[in-house]
Design a protein around this motif. Structure first.
Motif, mmCIF file in Angstrom:
data_model
loop_
_atom_site.group_PDB
_atom_site.id
_atom_site.type_symbol
_atom_site.label_atom_id
_atom_site.label_comp_id
_atom_site.label_asym_id
_atom_site.label_seq_id
_atom_site.Cartn_x
_atom_site.Cartn_y
_atom_site.Cartn_z
ATOM 1 N N ASN A 1 14.221 10.488 1.105
ATOM 2 C CA ASN A 1 13.401 9.690 0.630
ATOM 3 C C ASN A 1 12.105 10.474 0.104
ATOM 4 O O ASN A 1 11.397 9.052 -0.307
ATOM 5 N N ALA B 1 13.273 5.353 -6.332
ATOM 6 C CA ALA B 1 14.047 6.339 -4.655
ATOM 7 C C ALA B 1 15.018 5.306 -4.247
ATOM 8 O O ALA B 1 16.474 5.433 -3.994
ATOM 9 N N ALA B 2 14.563 4.066 -4.673
ATOM 10 C CA ALA B 2 15.148 2.805 -3.740
ATOM 11 C C ALA B 2 17.242 2.994 -4.818
ATOM 12 O O ALA B 2 17.785 2.660 -3.933
ATOM 13 N N GLN C 1 19.042 5.527 -3.139
ATOM 14 C CA GLN C 1 20.159 5.713 -2.461
ATOM 15 C C GLN C 1 21.075 4.351 -2.904
ATOM 16 O O GLN C 1 21.881 4.919 -2.425
ATOM 17 N N ARG D 1 4.296 -14.297 -10.410
ATOM 18 C CA ARG D 1 5.006 -12.476 -10.915
ATOM 19 C C ARG D 1 5.515 -12.437 -8.939
ATOM 20 O O ARG D 1 6.495 -11.749 -9.060
ATOM 21 N N PRO E 1 11.247 -8.092 -7.028
ATOM 22 C CA PRO E 1 12.146 -7.496 -5.956
ATOM 23 C C PRO E 1 11.331 -6.726 -4.467
ATOM 24 O O PRO E 1 11.591 -6.336 -3.614
ATOM 25 N N THR E 2 10.199 -5.616 -5.009
ATOM 26 C CA THR E 2 9.534 -5.005 -4.184
ATOM 27 C C THR E 2 8.799 -6.265 -3.266
ATOM 28 O O THR E 2 9.095 -5.742 -1.794
ATOM 29 N N GLY F 1 10.922 4.090 3.489
ATOM 30 C CA GLY F 1 12.393 3.877 2.869
ATOM 31 C C GLY F 1 13.288 3.854 4.108
ATOM 32 O O GLY F 1 12.508 3.814 4.708
ATOM 33 N N GLY G 1 14.980 3.774 1.019
ATOM 34 C CA GLY G 1 14.290 3.307 -0.476
ATOM 35 C C GLY G 1 12.915 2.117 0.048
ATOM 36 O O GLY G 1 12.380 2.489 -0.036
ATOM 37 N N ASN G 2 13.345 0.644 -0.407
ATOM 38 C CA ASN G 2 12.603 -0.472 0.572
ATOM 39 C C ASN G 2 12.836 -0.962 1.703
ATOM 40 O O ASN G 2 12.905 -1.856 2.387
ATOM 41 N N TYR H 1 2.521 -2.509 1.096
ATOM 42 C CA TYR H 1 3.221 -2.811 -0.224
ATOM 43 C C TYR H 1 1.937 -3.574 -0.890
ATOM 44 O O TYR H 1 1.519 -2.480 -1.149
ATOM 45 N N ILE H 2 0.497 -3.502 -0.297
ATOM 46 C CA ILE H 2 -0.587 -4.607 -0.714
ATOM 47 C C ILE H 2 -1.356 -2.835 -0.456
ATOM 48 O O ILE H 2 -1.533 -2.277 -1.488
ATOM 49 N N ASN I 1 0.025 0.097 -0.678
ATOM 50 C CA ASN I 1 0.727 1.288 -1.744
ATOM 51 C C ASN I 1 -0.049 0.104 -3.582
ATOM 52 O O ASN I 1 -0.239 0.625 -4.261
ATOM 53 N N LEU I 2 0.070 -1.352 -3.107
ATOM 54 C CA LEU I 2 -0.599 -1.417 -4.772
ATOM 55 C C LEU I 2 -1.844 -1.453 -5.476
ATOM 56 O O LEU I 2 -2.777 -0.632 -6.283
#
Lengths: 275, 429, 309
Positions: free
Chosen positions: B200, B401-402, B405, C75, C80-81, C257, C259-260, C268-269, C271-272
């Motif tokens: 990750n 990172a996504a 994968q 938005r 996608p995230t 992870g 990925g997501n 996510y909040i 991270n933003l």
């Protein structure tokens, strides 16, 4: 048959207990090991306990953090229970459509993630600092204030009050008690188990609270246990032996509070009070 | 009854909210950090054995009288506290000096334009390693005082590599393709894994692309540069080749990563120089380690030097800023002697170039078989290609990172990077 | 303020006063009971929430915010995230909350038995996970669920799988790991509410049921569950809120992870706001998505429970 059931219960509970308690036992063991051994997954007790504790109490200010956390948690628990139960009782016993609506609005306050209101809240305390410095940023009071009044506990006490026999209120009025008297003399003792549960949760929330104390407390003399633990893991080469020791010590007070309070959860107590 | 209480309750709620809003608004203006010069300067940093120790040392060596309060906070905690304070405009409680990671610096400088105090009048930027300047300056002004280097090296187990038939020579000046080849050989001959990676964490990708002078964004720091980024393509290919080569010991966090080499399970650790103390923590492996230059990407312009991590000091634009800037300038900013002590007492390697002529930099490291580690690192440091990290390193990396994968699971490289590009552009408007 | 209140309230006031002066007095006292709480929540929660709402219509880096109208909300639909975070969070919610509520109820009934030995110990053991610091808990979880961790060894020994499972790097298994972690940590917490509420259930009801020959299961469904309804409603709402805001477990165990695949809305909040170049406006918008979701889900739960009748 019944005996079999009993044995099955014990086996089931024992498995659940082992699964639940395993990480704690691992922490206890790790407390006695060197950092290098812990990262390599050693599961046996070692001989490093004394060194870990020495570092914790001499090089890191564990005592200050314990004192601060205790002050904050005790005051918070007391005030949270008082304010929360007063309001929960008020909303249920003196129920009007208007209050119901306010209650529903209050519930909104627990639905937003704290991170979203943290910055405006910080600005608010910045303002408070300018006028009332002893409640402002970098005071224990600032760490306490927003956490003592929560919709969570109002909701909790209101739901529990629903299970409270209303006849007791009427009986109190007939006996000539004031409304506040009824609350303190009848409701409070009757609802002991609800208070016990709330005390556990309030203490735990306060003791483990991280984000708000992190931003509002700046000086090292004001830091709390979770802040200290976060700091211990901060360097490029964290000492896991010391971290585990700190975590074990940090876990104990809540565990003790729980153990003392859960004694009030004794089946059938209400029956006798009601009778 | 119903009508009555509904109305009354609403009025009450409104009244209370109005009062509080008024109270809060009126207090907004009185907030903020304006005030007279404080007699105490505060500094925030995060590692007691490293940057905190460096600040302590600076405080000791500073000749003028200064009351400096050094406060330790975890790095993530500093980022949160700083963001909360700066964005709320409430400067109360903010430090005078703060350490910020280089890859985050541009975010802070751009997001809070007036919050930092330029240091141009206090230091000479050209005294510092060139690659440190792009991330620490903005619009021609130097805001950061470059501190530690994250110069990378290939830490390796001499005994394992020898068993497989390789020496320091064979590891120097190599490409990642060669590294993978050696890795397979080492695995076959010794049974040891070559490297420990967290699937990750794309830290290694960043190390690879910086060695070719490339980044996730173009030189302007904002234009996303993933699609058609040759260096990134090569890095992805190398990463996949490693994952498929069966010599990677997977880890899922820092402690497992450290355990992988402390336990002797892996043969090499390509990393920033700061991993040294963690390696040395396992005393039984003394004399079995050495450090070679980091491998490079197989492309034009790539060099065997890169960077991972590293941070710099910033001065906040609040009362006490002159005192703070002066303190930094006379210690971290200009004292050769200070850097000698820093190397000897703290083991920290700065990016102040004149310091490398000093004696302390020639010291031999016993743990690493007598290698002149500091001297080697400071030599490599000057070769690190300079890139502008821009503001979006971590946001782009989460997107990458996504896609990584997906790529590992069979998606074509072109598609993966093109999709990442599109997503990043949409997100970073 | 006083005048306005008299004006609007004057007509019904006089009517009511004659009929029910006692009720009115009590009504005033009722206000006294809730006053501090209402004032405090307005100050410390609603005032910042209004600010956050205003923020949700702004966008920009750090302190450079400007009003963008509904752009942030638009938005959301093409991000996608965010969609991944929303989907993951809903999966956690739908799978995890029911399992945990049932499990907690089950434990509390077992542990409420006065004749059970070591009751205090079992209760403490099951409660302990929610006080254990996340730092330690995350380290242990990663060991347990690592490729050569204890869980895999156990599964292989029992011949449930032949190959070790990639608990933390397979998208589906990683979600499962998170669900297990949340359930493990919070079941004991919910148990407390049930344990305390069970004390308020009249014991004589069970005795009567026993005489009528009701089985343990029947007692559970016909006495315990209906009597605990207010508390079950309470715990399901707070668990819904808790799961929609889930952050700690994900941050510490998978960091979102692979990925997501395990990213949650709250992560996510975070991270933003703090991990990326901060956009507090958009972060506030995402926060309000949680508010809207919780309001909707709570309304459904209140309806299903028929609480306000």
């Amino acid at each position: 048959m019944r005996k079999l059931q009993r044995i099955a219960t014990y086996i089931f509970l024992s498995i659940a207990a082992i699964v639940s308690i395993f990480p704690f036992l691992w922490m206890l063991v790790s407390m006695t090991n060197k950092s290098v051994d812990i990262t390599q997954g050693r599961l046996l007790p070692g001989t490093h306990l004394f060194e870990n504790l020495t570092v914790l109490f001499q090089q890191v200010d564990m005592v200050t953090a314990l004192v601060n956390s205790t002050i904050i948690a005790v005051i918070t628990t007391f005030l949270t229970l008082l304010i929360g139960s007063l309001a929960g009782y008020g909303f249920e016993i003196y129920r009007t459509p208007g209050k119901d609506r306010i209650f529903n609005i209050l519930l909104l306050s627990m639905m937003i993630p704290f991170a979203a209101i943290m910055i405006p809240l910080y600005r608010l305390f910045g303002g408070i600092s300018a006028t009332i410095p002893f409640l402002g940023i970098d005071t224990l009071a600032a760490a306490i204030l927003p956490t003592i009044i929560t919709a969570f506990f109002i909701f909790f006490f209101r739901q529990n009050t629903k299970m409270f026999a209303r006849d007791l209120v009427e009986a109190g009025r007939i006996d000539g008690l004031s409304e506040l008297g009824i609350f303190f003399r009848i409701y409070l003792p009757t609802m002991k188990t609800s208070y016990a549960a709330a005390a556990i949760i309030a203490f735990m929330n306060s003791w483990n609270n991280f984000l708000w104390p992190l931003v509002v407390l700046q000086s090292p003399e004001k830091q709390t246990i979770p802040l200290l633990i976060s700091k211990l893991g901060a360097g490029y080469t964290p000492d896991f032996g010391v971290i585990m020791s700190a975590i074990v010590i940090a876990t104990l007070p809540t565990a003790i509070v729980f153990f003392l309070m859960q004694k009030h959860f004794v089946a059938g107590m209400m029956g006798s009070v009601k009778g | 009854m119903k009508y009555f209480s509904v109305r009354k309750s609403w009025i009450l709620v409104f009244a209370i909210m109005t009062i509080f809003t008024l109270a809060a608004c009126s207090s907004d203006e009185t907030g903020g950090g304006s005030g007279e010069e404080p007699d105490e300067i505060t500094a925030w940093a995060w590692d007691p054995n490293f940057n905190i120790a460096a600040l302590e040392l600076a405080k000791e060596s500073y000749e003028k009288d200064i009351k400096l309060k050094i406060i330790e906070n975890a790095q993530d905690d500093i980022v949160q506290k700083l963001n909360t304070g700066l964005s709320s405009g409430t400067m109360k409680g903010m430090p005078n000096i703060v350490l910020i990671e280089d890859q985050r610096a541009q975010s802070f400088l751009k997001a809070y334009p007036d919050a930092f105090y330029p240091l141009d009048e206090y230091i000479n930027p050209d005294d510092f390693a060139a690659y440190k300047l792009a991330p620490t300056s903005l619009d021609g002004k130097q805001y950061g005082l470059p501190f530690d280097t994250g110069v990378t090296g290939l830490f390796f187990r001499t005994d394992y590599l020898k068993e497989a038939g390789y020496t320091m020579e064979d590891l120097s000046n190599i490409t990642w393709e060669k590294y993978i080849e050696i890795g397979k050989d080492v695995k076959a001959k010794t049974g040891k894994d070559m490297i420990s990676l967290d699937p990750n964490d794309l830290g290694l990708i960043r190390v690879m692309i910086q060695s070719a002078g490339s980044w996730y964004v173009k030189e302007d720091g904002t234009t996303v540069h993933l699609k058609d980024n040759e260096a990134l393509k090569k890095a992805f290919q190398n990463y996949k080749a490693m994952m498929e080569a069966d010599f990677v010991k997977a880890n899922s966090d820092w402690s497992q990563f450290i355990a992988a080499f402390n336990s002797g399970d892996v043969a090499t650790v390509p990393s920033g120089n700061w991993i040294g103390p963690s390696i040395e923590a396992e005393a039984s492996q003394k004399g079995k380690w050495a450090v070679a230059q980091i491998p490079r990407l197989d492309m034009e312009g790539a060099v065997n030097a890169s960077n991972q991590g590293g941070s710099s000091f910033y001065v906040l634009n609040i009362p006490g800023k002159e005192k703070a800037a002066e303190f930094l300038a006379e210690t971290f900013g200009s004292s050769k002697q200070f850097y000698q002590d820093l190397v000897l007492d703290v083991g920290a390697l700065g990016t102040y170039k004149p310091a490398s002529e000093g004696e302390a930099y020639q010291a031999e490291n016993e743990y690493f078989g007598g290698q002149k580690l500091i001297s080697d690192f400071s030599k490599w440091m000057e070769e690190i290609p300079s890139v502008n990290y821009g503001m979006h390193t971590y946001a782009i990396e989460d997107i990458l990172a996504a896609e990584m994968q997906n790529y590992l699971n069979g998606k074509s490289l072109e598609d993966a990077l093109a999709d990442a590009q599109a997503q990043a552009e949409a997100q970073l408007k | 303020m006083g005048k306005a209140m008299n004006n609007t309230g004057s007509i019904p006031y006089t009517v009511k006063k004659k009929r029910k002066s006692g009720g009115l007095k009590k009504n005033y006292i009722g206000w006294f009971f809730i006053l501090i709480a209402v004032a405090g929540i307005c100050l410390f929660y609603f005032y910042p929430m209004v600010q956050a709402l205003l923020l949700s219509f702004q966008s920009g880096m750090g302190a450079n915010l400007e009003y963008v109208g509904l752009d942030n909300y638009i938005r959301l639909f093409s991000d996608p995230t965010f969609i991944a975070a929303l989907t993951n969070t809903m999966i956690y919610l739908l799978v995890q909350v029911p399992v945990m509520i049932v499990l907690a109820l089950f434990f509390s009934v077992l542990l409420n038995d006065a004749t059970l030995k070591f009751r205090g110990f079992f209760r403490l053991a099951i409660f302990l996970p929610c006080v254990t610091s996340l730092v330690a808990y995350a380290v242990i979880f990663k060991y347990l669920f690592g490729v050569d961790g204890l869980v895999n060894r156990f599964l292989i020994d029992l011949s449930i799988t032949s190959e070790p499972l990639n608990w933390l790097s397979d998208p589906l298994l990683a979600k499962l790991t998170i669900i297990i972690a949340i359930t493990w940590r919070w079941t004991g917490y919910n148990m407390i509410f049930y344990l305390s509420a069970l004390q308020n259930v009249d014991k004589s009801m069970y005795e009567a049921a026993k005489i009528d020959g009701a089985s343990a299961l029947q007692q559970f469904f016909y006495i315990t569950v209906p009597m605990l309804k207010p508390i079950i409603l309470f715990t399901s709402i707070i668990s819904t809120i808790g799961t929609l805001q889930i952050f700690d477990e994900i941050m510490n165990i998978t960091n979102g992870g692979p990925g997501n695949a395990t990213l949650s809305i709250s992560m996510y909040i975070y991270n933003l706001s703090f991990e990326y170049t901060p956009d507090f406006g958009y972060a506030a918008t995402v926060s309000y998505v949680i508010v809207i979701l919780v309001v909707l889900l709570s309304l459904i739960q209140f309806k299903v429970a028929g609480d306000n009748k």
